[in-house]
Design a protein around this motif. Sequence first.
Motif, PDB file in Angstrom:
ATOM      1  N   LYS A   1       0.832  -1.197   0.000  1.00  0.00           N
ATOM      2  CA  LYS A   1       0.000   0.000   0.000  1.00  0.00           C
ATOM      3  C   LYS A   1       0.870   1.252   0.000  1.00  0.00           C
TER       4      LYS A   1
ATOM      5  N   GLY B   1      -1.703   7.786  -2.254  1.00  0.00           N
ATOM      6  CA  GLY B   1      -1.780   8.513  -3.514  1.00  0.00           C
ATOM      7  C   GLY B   1      -1.503   9.992  -3.358  1.00  0.00           C
TER       8      GLY B   1
ATOM      9  N   GLY C   1       3.705  10.105  -3.683  1.00  0.00           N
ATOM     10  CA  GLY C   1       3.421   8.692  -3.895  1.00  0.00           C
ATOM     11  C   GLY C   1       3.270   8.316  -5.355  1.00  0.00           C
ATOM     12  N   VAL C   2       2.851   9.261  -6.200  1.00  0.00           N
ATOM     13  CA  VAL C   2       2.574   8.946  -7.601  1.00  0.00           C
ATOM     14  C   VAL C   2       3.800   8.371  -8.317  1.00  0.00           C
TER      15      VAL C   2
ATOM     16  N   ILE D   1       4.590   4.914  -7.044  1.00  0.00           N
ATOM     17  CA  ILE D   1       3.695   3.884  -7.577  1.00  0.00           C
ATOM     18  C   ILE D   1       4.206   3.391  -8.926  1.00  0.00           C
TER      19      ILE D   1
ATOM     20  N   VAL E   1       0.637  -3.223  -6.226  1.00  0.00           N
ATOM     21  CA  VAL E   1       0.436  -2.000  -5.451  1.00  0.00           C
ATOM     22  C   VAL E   1      -1.046  -1.757  -5.183  1.00  0.00           C
TER      23      VAL E   1
ATOM     24  N   VAL F   1      -2.997   1.402  -4.060  1.00  0.00           N
ATOM     25  CA  VAL F   1      -2.865   2.847  -3.842  1.00  0.00           C
ATOM     26  C   VAL F   1      -3.938   3.279  -2.845  1.00  0.00           C
TER      27      VAL F   1
ATOM     28  N   TYR G   1      -7.064  10.243  -8.382  1.00  0.00           N
ATOM     29  CA  TYR G   1      -7.227   8.882  -8.911  1.00  0.00           C
ATOM     30  C   TYR G   1      -6.667   8.773 -10.326  1.00  0.00           C
TER      31      TYR G   1
ATOM     32  N   VAL H   1      -2.854   8.449 -10.313  1.00  0.00           N
ATOM     33  CA  VAL H   1      -2.277   7.157  -9.928  1.00  0.00           C
ATOM     34  C   VAL H   1      -2.604   6.082 -10.956  1.00  0.00           C
TER      35      VAL H   1
ATOM     36  N   SER I   1      -2.985  -4.318  -9.290  1.00  0.00           N
ATOM     37  CA  SER I   1      -3.075  -3.069  -8.547  1.00  0.00           C
ATOM     38  C   SER I   1      -4.539  -2.721  -8.319  1.00  0.00           C
TER      39      SER I   1
ATOM     40  N   ALA J   1      -6.885   0.795  -6.828  1.00  0.00           N
ATOM     41  CA  ALA J   1      -6.863   2.211  -6.446  1.00  0.00           C
ATOM     42  C   ALA J   1      -7.934   2.403  -5.384  1.00  0.00           C
TER      43      ALA J   1
ATOM     44  N   GLN K   1      -6.174  -1.904 -13.318  1.00  0.00           N
ATOM     45  CA  GLN K   1      -6.120  -1.464 -11.919  1.00  0.00           C
ATOM     46  C   GLN K   1      -7.565  -1.229 -11.467  1.00  0.00           C
TER      47      GLN K   1
END
Length: 371
Positions: free
Chosen positions: A141, A144, A148-149, A152, A162, A164, A173, A176, A199, A201, A264
Amino acid sequence: MGLLNELEAQGQAVWLDFVDRKFLAEGGLQKLVDEDGLTGVTSNPSIFEKAMGHGDAYDAALAEYDAANPDASTMARYEHLAIQDIQAAADTLRPVYDRLGAKDGYVSLEVSPYLANDTDATIAEAAKLWSEVDRPNLMIKIPGTPAGVPAIAATIDAGINVNVTLLFSIEAYKAVALAFVAGLEKRAERSEPIDRIASVASFFVSRIDTKIDDAIDAGTGGEDAKAVRGKVAIANAKLAYAWYQDFVASDRWQALAARGAMPQRLLWASTGTKNPDYPDTLYLDTLIGKDTVNTVPPKTMDAFRDHGTVAATLAADVEGARHVLAEAERLGLDLDGVTATLVEEGVHSFAKAFDDLLGAIAAKHPAEASA
């Protein structure tokens, strides 16, 4: 076949937003897998603080670790306990992962919330945790946040699954989702496999309504605003999903899908109803759609099992959702400001829970206890 099982027919996975050593040891997770079709588990610092910081379920394992590692840091002691739980949950879900060909069966473990604004440290911690847990059905985890972007993208590029977290706004959203795709594209350019990299989100829901409703109750927007009370979070989620549907139909995504890439999925988080005036299954009933996940706290899961409503609600009345958000903007409810605040509060909340967790573990150290 109960109501939770019926969600699978709608293309939605149910994950449990809870982990605890006693629960795992007594077969609680296995029971949910067998009876309700559960296919995943999420954890976060708040969950671990409740699990480890209270009671004695972890004392024996901690004492054993301390005897072998008397000079270990509090962080190392926490990670040892957390990794044991995550490995146990991952092993319980491994048959699901194998049966579904890596499309589900995941357990999530969060990087330290202290790193939310540090890209390089997040990348390094994700790789470390991935190696130490050593399970293919682990998701790391990563928040976002702006920092963090790129983390990721780099973590996906490294072949690590991942989850997010702390997504509240559609713009965050989108960022990411594109980071996930960029990571896959880099792997594809090197002719490395992308077909088993997963992944989600994690888009938070109920906290938005709590903030917006508080503003309405305080008089923002006047009487007209009462018409959107309890509706903004769901509308926000519906439009995020509409964007997802458009994106997976795009040429950019289809090029990756042709190489076996898995999309994702949007995961609905914070789905326990905070307002007692609302139905306790509100954020399950209204967010059912294909290629999504709902991660559910135990109490809400019990409620849905008992009296939830199964229907394809997520893609329904998207125009109505647009109208709700347009009204929220017209009435000065400032959804953008609310979502920005919620990210900051979420990072702070997880860091505070982590502080409390490490404090509780430190207090159980032999040296501390004898002092």
